[in-house]
Design a protein around this motif. Structure first.
Motif, PDB file in Angstrom:
ATOM      1  N   MET A  64       0.840  -1.203   0.000  1.00 54.83           N
ATOM      2  CA  MET A  64       0.000   0.000   0.000  1.00 54.83           C
ATOM      3  C   MET A  64       0.871   1.247   0.000  1.00 54.83           C
ATOM      4  SD  MET A  64      -2.805  -1.245   2.838  1.00 54.83           S
ATOM      5  CE  MET A  64      -3.496   0.403   3.006  1.00 54.83           C
ATOM      6  N   GLY A  65       1.976   1.199   0.754  1.00 53.94           N
ATOM      7  CA  GLY A  65       2.882   2.335   0.804  1.00 53.94           C
ATOM      8  C   GLY A  65       3.517   2.638  -0.539  1.00 53.94           C
ATOM      9  N   VAL A  66       3.851   1.595  -1.305  1.00 49.92           N
ATOM     10  CA  VAL A  66       4.428   1.796  -2.642  1.00 49.92           C
ATOM     11  C   VAL A  66       3.420   2.493  -3.550  1.00 49.92           C
ATOM     12  CG1 VAL A  66       5.267   0.628  -4.721  1.00 49.92           C
ATOM     13  CG2 VAL A  66       6.061  -0.124  -2.469  1.00 49.92           C
ATOM     14  N   VAL A  72       1.751  10.021  -4.828  1.00 50.99           N
ATOM     15  CA  VAL A  72       2.292  11.279  -4.325  1.00 50.99           C
ATOM     16  C   VAL A  72       3.373  11.820  -5.253  1.00 50.99           C
ATOM     17  CG1 VAL A  72       3.598  12.335  -2.430  1.00 50.99           C
ATOM     18  CG2 VAL A  72       1.731  10.756  -1.920  1.00 50.99           C
ATOM     19  N   ALA A  73       4.223  10.929  -5.766  1.00 51.75           N
ATOM     20  CA  ALA A  73       5.338  11.354  -6.621  1.00 51.75           C
ATOM     21  C   ALA A  73       4.866  11.965  -7.928  1.00 51.75           C
ATOM     22  CB  ALA A  73       6.263  10.172  -6.895  1.00 51.75           C
ATOM     23  N   ALA A 355       3.189   4.356  10.802  1.00 54.72           N
ATOM     24  CA  ALA A 355       4.575   4.764  10.548  1.00 54.72           C
ATOM     25  C   ALA A 355       5.016   4.351   9.157  1.00 54.72           C
ATOM     26  CB  ALA A 355       5.499   4.163  11.606  1.00 54.72           C
ATOM     27  N   MET A 356       4.679   3.124   8.744  1.00 51.52           N
ATOM     28  CA  MET A 356       5.046   2.640   7.413  1.00 51.52           C
ATOM     29  C   MET A 356       4.424   3.504   6.320  1.00 51.52           C
ATOM     30  SD  MET A 356       6.451   0.384   5.324  1.00 51.52           S
ATOM     31  CE  MET A 356       6.829  -1.153   6.175  1.00 51.52           C
ATOM     32  N   MET A 360       6.335   6.161   3.706  1.00 58.47           N
ATOM     33  CA  MET A 360       6.249   5.996   2.248  1.00 58.47           C
ATOM     34  C   MET A 360       5.663   7.239   1.591  1.00 58.47           C
ATOM     35  SD  MET A 360       7.712   3.166   1.622  1.00 58.47           S
ATOM     36  CE  MET A 360       7.247   2.706  -0.052  1.00 58.47           C
ATOM     37  N   MET A 361       4.752   7.911   2.283  1.00 55.30           N
ATOM     38  CA  MET A 361       4.256   9.197   1.778  1.00 55.30           C
ATOM     39  C   MET A 361       5.392  10.206   1.729  1.00 55.30           C
ATOM     40  SD  MET A 361       1.277  11.676   3.322  1.00 55.30           S
ATOM     41  CE  MET A 361       0.947  13.270   2.550  1.00 55.30           C
ATOM     42  N   GLY A 362       6.231  10.204   2.765  1.00 55.31           N
ATOM     43  CA  GLY A 362       7.385  11.097   2.782  1.00 55.31           C
ATOM     44  C   GLY A 362       8.322  10.821   1.620  1.00 55.31           C
TER      45      GLY A 362
END
Length: 385
Positions: A64-66, A72-73, A355-356, A360-362
């Motif tokens: 999900m983070g990917v 976002v990118a 946190a994960m 990944m958003m960061g």
């Protein structure tokens, strides 16, 4: 198209999705996958060779983070600039919501139950604070940054969420917010005299701060100074961590062969103390390998920050780097007994949902800045619309 691990031509004009796809730095994604994979392996080991209950969930969260990273990118960096203040406001409201209807876990009230996950708003605040401060300082000239009337708003932006997080109580996260915020003040060009005055004030306020700490927080500091004074109580965590770190040696005891972890001497081995387990099973070589991977990510972020032409992107990139570094430094220093024990996870390795996803958003924001690194941004973000 990218012309190297850290390189690439970028574009000073608006980029189409296809162009952004070719500008995407796949090297960073591979580094993140490598780091997360070490975490998956440790979570598999800590469950005695089972994917459940931790490894499978962590893999799903990373997937999900990917997806979040890509979304976002590929969004225009000027959109993130326009959304910076609203995103900060939402995070602040969520922190207030923790006070009103959050639930307690492990003695602290830090989470909001969303049904499908437990949201920790303080983790989200770490990212939105970076966005808000970056937007604020982007609109100022270097001369304005050090004028007192322009210093007060960012201090309020840092201080209010800090106060809310301290009330939960979560001293570790509050310190992270403070350091990230102060780092951005420094990177924005704030005059040295403010840091000198603040440092003197902090030293003078130490007795007051100590008197306001909770009893368990005072005990953590005292235990840090002399863990052997209570080896079966407050000093147990750090003493067992040191034993596990030392017993790993150069090459470790072998995957899934760590005695301190598998005989349940090591506490919180799937979260805060997962680096200790990794070092016991994979040894110094495994620990250094992980730190080298972390270092490569940090170097990428610093390079992006230095190459970016606009102040907003520069501060966002460097803010993400500072935040990521603090996670790494505090967690590893904590398990080695160099800092008091605080609840800071090892990024991408420790088990955890909010946190994960926020990390990944960061990294998505970091990649967004990388893709748009040659873009000139007007000081007025509304010009994008």
């Amino acid at each position: 198209m990218s012309d190297g691990f850290f390189g690439g031509p970028g574009g000073g004009r608006d980029l189409r999705i296809k162009e952004k796809f070719f500008e995407f730095n796949w090297g960073l994604l591979l580094l993140l996958i490598a780091i997360a994979s070490m975490g998956f392996a440790m979570l598999y080991s800590v469950a005695d060779g089972n994917w459940d209950p931790w490894a499978t969930r962590q893999i799903i969260r990373f997937g999900m983070g990917v997806v979040i990273l890509f979304v976002v990118a590929f969004i225009d960096v000027r959109v993130w600039m326009s959304l910076a203040y609203p995103a900060y406001a939402v995070s602040l409201l969520l922190l207030v919501g923790v006070e009103l209807f959050g639930f307690k876990g492990m003695g602290a009230q830090r989470w909001i139950n969303l049904g499908f996950m437990q949201l920790q708003p303080s983790e989200l605040m770490k990212i939105t604070l970076i966005l808000a401060l970056a937007r604020y300082f982007h609109a100022l000239t270097l001369e304005q940054v050090s004028r007192i009337r322009f210093v007060i708003p960012p201090l309020i932006m840092i201080g209010v969420p800090m106060a809310l997080v301290l009330k939960q109580p979560d001293l570790g996260t509050a310190v992270l917010l403070a350091v990230v915020g102060v780092s951005l003040l420094f990177l924005a060009g704030l005059a040295w005299r403010y840091f000198i005055v603040a440092g003197i004030a902090m030293m003078g306020a130490i007795p007051v701060i100590w008197s306001r700490l909770h009893d368990y927080q005072k005990q953590r500091v005292l235990t840090f100074m002399d863990p052997e004074s209570d080896p079966l109580g407050s000093g147990y965590h750090i003493l067992q961590s040191k034993i596990a770190l030392g017993s790993g040696g150069l090459f470790g005891k072998g995957f899934m062969q760590g005695t301190q972890a598998h005989l349940n001497f090591l506490p919180e081995k799937h979260t805060d103390f997962i680096f200790t387990m990794l070092a016991e099973e994979l040894g110094l070589v495994g620990g250094v390998t992980l730190m080298v991977l972390y270092l490569m990510v940090l170097l990428f972020g610093i390079t992006v920050g230095l190459q970016t032409r606009n102040q907003f992107g520069r501060l966002v990139a460097l803010g993400v780097v500072v935040n990521f570094f603090l996670y790494i430094f505090i967690n590893i220093a904590m398990v080695m007994g160099l800092l008091p024990v605080v609840g800071v996870p090892l990024p991408l390795v420790s088990y955890g949902g909010t946190a994960m996803l926020t990390l990944m958003m960061g990294f998505g924001l970091l990649m967004c800045v990388y893709i748009h690194r040659n873009m000139e941004i007007n000081r007025n973000p509304t010009s994008f619309w």
